[in-house]
Design an enzyme around this catalytic site. Sequence first.
Site, PDB file in Angstrom:
ATOM      1  N   PHE A 125       0.853  -1.188   0.000  1.00  0.00           N
ATOM      2  CA  PHE A 125       0.000   0.000   0.000  1.00  0.00           C
ATOM      3  C   PHE A 125       0.894   1.246   0.000  1.00  0.00           C
ATOM      4  CE2 PHE A 125      -2.835   3.275   1.566  1.00  0.00           C
ATOM      5  CZ  PHE A 125      -3.907   3.077   0.705  1.00  0.00           C
ATOM      6  N   ASP A 194       1.241  -4.572   8.661  1.00  0.00           N
ATOM      7  CA  ASP A 194       0.091  -3.692   8.459  1.00  0.00           C
ATOM      8  C   ASP A 194      -1.135  -4.601   8.359  1.00  0.00           C
ATOM      9  OD1 ASP A 194      -1.951  -2.065   7.479  1.00  0.00           O
ATOM     10  OD2 ASP A 194      -0.584  -0.835   6.282  1.00  0.00           O
ATOM     11  N   TYR A 219     -11.228   2.129  10.196  1.00  0.00           N
ATOM     12  CA  TYR A 219     -12.442   2.436   9.414  1.00  0.00           C
ATOM     13  C   TYR A 219     -12.832   1.367   8.402  1.00  0.00           C
ATOM     14  CZ  TYR A 219      -8.681   4.420   6.477  1.00  0.00           C
ATOM     15  OH  TYR A 219      -7.531   4.613   5.767  1.00  0.00           O
ATOM     16  N   LYS A 220     -12.070   0.282   8.341  1.00  0.00           N
ATOM     17  CA  LYS A 220     -12.446  -0.760   7.366  1.00  0.00           C
ATOM     18  C   LYS A 220     -13.342  -1.790   8.055  1.00  0.00           C
ATOM     19  CE  LYS A 220      -8.027  -0.116   4.969  1.00  0.00           C
ATOM     20  NZ  LYS A 220      -8.476   0.535   3.727  1.00  0.00           N
ATOM     21  N   ARG A 366     -12.301  -4.304  -7.554  1.00  0.00           N
ATOM     22  CA  ARG A 366     -12.131  -4.948  -6.240  1.00  0.00           C
ATOM     23  C   ARG A 366     -13.476  -5.030  -5.532  1.00  0.00           C
ATOM     24  NH1 ARG A 366      -8.428  -2.272  -1.526  1.00  0.00           N
ATOM     25  NH2 ARG A 366     -10.054  -0.708  -1.713  1.00  0.00           N
TER      26      ARG A 366
HETATM   27  C1  LIG Z   1      -2.710  -1.459   3.825  1.00  0.00           C
HETATM   28  C2  LIG Z   1      -3.138  -0.059   4.153  1.00  0.00           C
HETATM   29  N1  LIG Z   1      -2.403   0.682   4.986  1.00  0.00           N
HETATM   30  C3  LIG Z   1      -2.770   1.938   5.306  1.00  0.00           C
HETATM   31  C4  LIG Z   1      -3.907   2.504   4.786  1.00  0.00           C
HETATM   32  C5  LIG Z   1      -4.346   3.896   5.089  1.00  0.00           C
HETATM   33  O1  LIG Z   1      -3.707   4.603   5.992  1.00  0.00           O
HETATM   34  P1  LIG Z   1      -4.325   5.980   6.479  1.00  0.00           P
HETATM   35  O2  LIG Z   1      -5.526   5.670   7.292  1.00  0.00           O
HETATM   36  O3  LIG Z   1      -3.222   6.593   7.207  1.00  0.00           O
HETATM   37  O4  LIG Z   1      -4.750   6.751   5.283  1.00  0.00           O
HETATM   38  C6  LIG Z   1      -4.706   1.756   3.922  1.00  0.00           C
HETATM   39  C7  LIG Z   1      -5.937   2.331   3.334  1.00  0.00           C
HETATM   40  O5  LIG Z   1      -6.149   3.502   3.232  1.00  0.00           O
HETATM   41  C8  LIG Z   1      -4.299   0.458   3.598  1.00  0.00           C
HETATM   42  O6  LIG Z   1      -5.030  -0.263   2.763  1.00  0.00           O
HETATM   43  N1  LIG Z   2      -8.892   5.970   3.335  1.00  0.00           N
HETATM   44  C1  LIG Z   2      -9.596   6.092   2.195  1.00  0.00           C
HETATM   45  C2  LIG Z   2     -10.192   7.300   1.829  1.00  0.00           C
HETATM   46  C3  LIG Z   2     -10.907   7.418   0.663  1.00  0.00           C
HETATM   47  C4  LIG Z   2     -11.045   6.323  -0.155  1.00  0.00           C
HETATM   48  C5  LIG Z   2     -10.454   5.125   0.164  1.00  0.00           C
HETATM   49  C6  LIG Z   2      -9.709   5.013   1.322  1.00  0.00           C
HETATM   50  C7  LIG Z   2      -9.034   3.749   1.676  1.00  0.00           C
HETATM   51  O1  LIG Z   2      -8.903   3.460   2.810  1.00  0.00           O
HETATM   52  C8  LIG Z   2      -8.553   2.890   0.605  1.00  0.00           C
HETATM   53  C9  LIG Z   2      -8.074   1.565   1.095  1.00  0.00           C
HETATM   54  N2  LIG Z   2      -6.989   1.636   2.028  1.00  0.00           N
HETATM   55  C10 LIG Z   2      -7.650   0.639  -0.010  1.00  0.00           C
HETATM   56  O2  LIG Z   2      -7.338  -0.496   0.306  1.00  0.00           O
HETATM   57  O3  LIG Z   2      -7.647   0.986  -1.164  1.00  0.00           O
END
Ligand SMILES: Cc1ncc(COP(=O)(O)O)c(C=O)c1O
Ligand SMILES: Nc1ccccc1C(=O)C[C@H](N)C(=O)O
Length: 407
Positions: A125, A194, A219-220, A366
């Site tokens: 990521f 992660d 938030y997921k 996805r």
């Molecule tokens: C593997 C992974 N790490 C980190 C993040 C996001 O981090 P953050 O909440 O800091 O934007 C995401 C998705 O946004 C993710 O899919």
């Molecule tokens: N934080 C976001 C804000 C806006 C749209 C998507 C995200 C995601 O979290 C994407 C996710 N991490 C992903 O696996 O693509």
Amino acid sequence: MSLAERTRELDAADPLAPFIDRFDLPERVIYLDGNSLGALPRATMPAMERAVREEWGKGLIRSWNDAGWFDMAQRIGGKIAPLIGAAPSEVIACDSTSVNLFKLISAALDMRPGRKVVLSEPGNFPTDLYMVAGLERQGLAVRRLASREELAGTLDEDVALLMLTHVHYKTGALHDMRALTKAAHQAGALVLWDLSHSTGAVPVDLGGVNADFAVGCGYKYLCGGPGAPAFAYVAERHHADLAQPLTGWFGHAAPFDFFDDYEAAPGVEQLLCGTSPVLGLTALEVGVDLIAEIGVERLHAKSRALSGFFLKSLAESGIALDLVSPSDSLARGSQLSFRHEQAYPICQALIARGVIGDFRAPDILRLGFAPAYLRFADISEAARHLAEVLTGEEWRRDEFNRRAAVT
Ligand SMILES: Cc1ncc(COP(=O)(O)O)c(C=O)c1O
Ligand SMILES: Nc1ccccc1C(=O)C[C@H](N)C(=O)O
């Protein structure tokens, strides 16, 4: 037996079916993006209302003591802990995943003097890779990337930290956490996992695999709401040596003594930096409580059943798509990803039909199968919609080909 009959049987036999009503999802929406933003638990609204009206509005500053605001980050961390095989004292809810990555990568580098390499894989990521780039610019880290197959062989005496995402965000492929953690330790390196796409969807046993550090999103699958605080894990054995660089006052041993000099709080409390986001934590706690109540083992079993059923339903409709996720449900997280040149407009056409998945550039459709709030009927319906979008070439419509800012 017809697909409709099978669908009804699966829903009738689903032990998690009663939980679907604990979420507030719009009518006529099939939500296949809980891996990006989890759905809203019904209990979140009243909890937020109480926090805002009573705790903030009436309690005012007194609520830091009276409403339990001050130790919320530890309390919620402690509730996330059993979902990831950690002890409550090893997890704290704070900041974003990105910021937690920075703190823990930096702390790991500090624990391995003489070593600067942070090893990861290309296609991890982006934020994980970018956070290392920031430390690299400061001269503190050297980023090294190696493909999955080459990771273990690339672990040498320069590697301070192996940093990987357990469930790959794009493909859903799972890393062998136990084997890679062991390989890293044998090379004298530490490991940071992660767990953004794992927590609340697949079983994780950080303690059992002897992991050093971990981070993950709130938030997921934890359904903590948009931009919910993330979490960070540090194995107990590292607490004494932990030194993270964002030395804010909430991570101080005695913040309300207002000393001039920083002294880290013992344990994961040190990972706090500024004031905890109380409203965000309030929503997160509701999601964590609900997911913990359902239980990761049951969620995982249903997630595997849902994604398997989607593949079957799609196959029965005569559609063949390029699946980039592992076909073995034990080797993937709670998602299916398909490669298609027209993945973006296909995704938009699905959204127009009420089937919300997402697109990951350049060519991935996805679909997430958050098991807490999906019915098998949603799954067969989604497969039918996808088949219709493809056979009718609905994705050709202009309106589906205009790229939005957030995908
Ligand atoms: C593997 C992974 N790490 C980190 C993040 C996001 O981090 P953050 O909440 O800091 O934007 C995401 C998705 O946004 C993710 O899919
Ligand atoms: N934080 C976001 C804000 C806006 C749209 C998507 C995200 C995601 O979290 C994407 C996710 N991490 C992903 O696996 O693509």
